[in-house]
Design an enzyme around this catalytic site. Structure first.
Site, mmCIF file in Angstrom:
data_model
loop_
_atom_site.group_PDB
_atom_site.id
_atom_site.type_symbol
_atom_site.label_atom_id
_atom_site.label_comp_id
_atom_site.label_asym_id
_atom_site.label_seq_id
_atom_site.Cartn_x
_atom_site.Cartn_y
_atom_site.Cartn_z
ATOM 1 N N ASP A 11 -6.111 -7.411 -5.158
ATOM 2 C CA ASP A 11 -6.274 -9.019 -3.866
ATOM 3 C C ASP A 11 -7.458 -8.737 -2.772
ATOM 4 O OD1 ASP A 11 -4.860 -7.268 -2.469
ATOM 5 O OD2 ASP A 11 -2.838 -7.778 -2.144
ATOM 6 N N CYS A 67 -4.350 -2.559 -3.340
ATOM 7 C CA CYS A 67 -4.201 -3.591 -1.993
ATOM 8 C C CYS A 67 -4.037 -3.487 -1.081
ATOM 9 C CB CYS A 67 -2.407 -4.468 -3.247
ATOM 10 S SG CYS A 67 -1.307 -3.151 -2.705
ATOM 11 N N THR A 69 -1.016 -2.373 0.354
ATOM 12 C CA THR A 69 -0.669 -0.310 0.557
ATOM 13 C C THR A 69 -1.314 0.210 -0.779
ATOM 14 O OG1 THR A 69 1.471 -1.809 -1.235
ATOM 15 C CG2 THR A 69 1.602 -1.365 2.461
ATOM 16 N N HIS A 100 -1.000 16.867 -14.756
ATOM 17 C CA HIS A 100 -0.296 16.598 -15.085
ATOM 18 C C HIS A 100 0.473 15.673 -15.892
ATOM 19 C CE1 HIS A 100 1.401 20.205 -12.277
ATOM 20 N NE2 HIS A 100 0.043 20.275 -12.695
ATOM 21 N N HIS A 135 2.885 19.377 -20.121
ATOM 22 C CA HIS A 135 3.255 17.564 -20.147
ATOM 23 C C HIS A 135 3.322 16.861 -21.250
ATOM 24 C CE1 HIS A 135 2.378 19.784 -15.680
ATOM 25 N NE2 HIS A 135 1.269 20.461 -16.647
HETATM 26 C C1 RB5 Z 1 -0.779 -8.735 0.693
HETATM 27 O O1 RB5 Z 1 -0.512 -9.264 1.981
HETATM 28 C C2 RB5 Z 1 -0.069 -7.394 0.478
HETATM 29 O O2 RB5 Z 1 1.206 -8.367 0.342
HETATM 30 C C3 RB5 Z 1 -0.534 -6.104 -0.345
HETATM 31 O O3 RB5 Z 1 -1.953 -6.652 -0.590
HETATM 32 C C4 RB5 Z 1 0.544 -5.400 -1.081
HETATM 33 O O4 RB5 Z 1 -0.173 -4.246 0.667
HETATM 34 C C5 RB5 Z 1 1.825 -5.685 -1.593
HETATM 35 O O5 RB5 Z 1 2.060 -4.736 -1.850
#
Ligand code: RB5
Length: 145
Positions: A11, A67, A69, A100, A135
């Protein structure tokens, strides 16, 4: 090194890291298809996650999803039957997820993991073979819900 087709997506919050990882993969001689996003404008990560997962499943390949996180991408990807997406913040995560868990998608967070460490995590993911053996049973059990 893993062989096959590679698909990458992000994203807006993973846009910079996605492009950097893509360039590195190309420099390693890998064929990688960029499933977007193609600009830093705000967008919705599930769209790119679904696109990458569909291609990974259809072509029996591997994916990278980024993304902010890595959490939203991994949650979305793991809703696809046959996808084993691993959110990695450490090289050991990447090695273990391949050895694994036979992970077929690597998830990273641009707001969490620095670019150089992300490259090392990607490299470990690509270079670690699945060990099979005990596994296999666990991966089969994973599908039994
Ligand atoms: C975008 O602001 C953020 O929420 C997205 O990139 C991600 O971290 C969501 O899990």
């Amino acid at each position: 090194m893993l062989e096959g087709s590679f698909f990458i997506g992000s994203d807006h919050a993973g846009f910079f890291l996605k492009n950097t990882l893509k360039e590195r993969m190309i420099s390693w001689g890998l064929r990688v298809e960029d499933c977007g996003t193609h600009s830093p404008a705000s967008c919705d990560y599930p769209e790119m996650a679904h696109k990458v997962c569909s291609l990974v499943l259809a072509r029996n390949g591997y994916g990278v999803l980024v993304c902010g996180t890595g959490i939203g991408m991994s949650m979305t990807a793991n809703r696809h039957k046959g996808i084993r997406a691993a959110l990695c913040t450490h090289i050991f995560h990447a090695r273990a997820s391949r050895a694994h868990n036979n992970a077929n998608i690597l998830c990273l967070g641009q707001r969490v993991t620095a670019p150089e460490l992300s490259m090392e995590i990607l490299s470990a993911f690509l270079e670690t073979p699945y060990e099979g053996g005990r596994h296999d049973r666990r991966l089969e059990l994973m599908e039994k819900i």
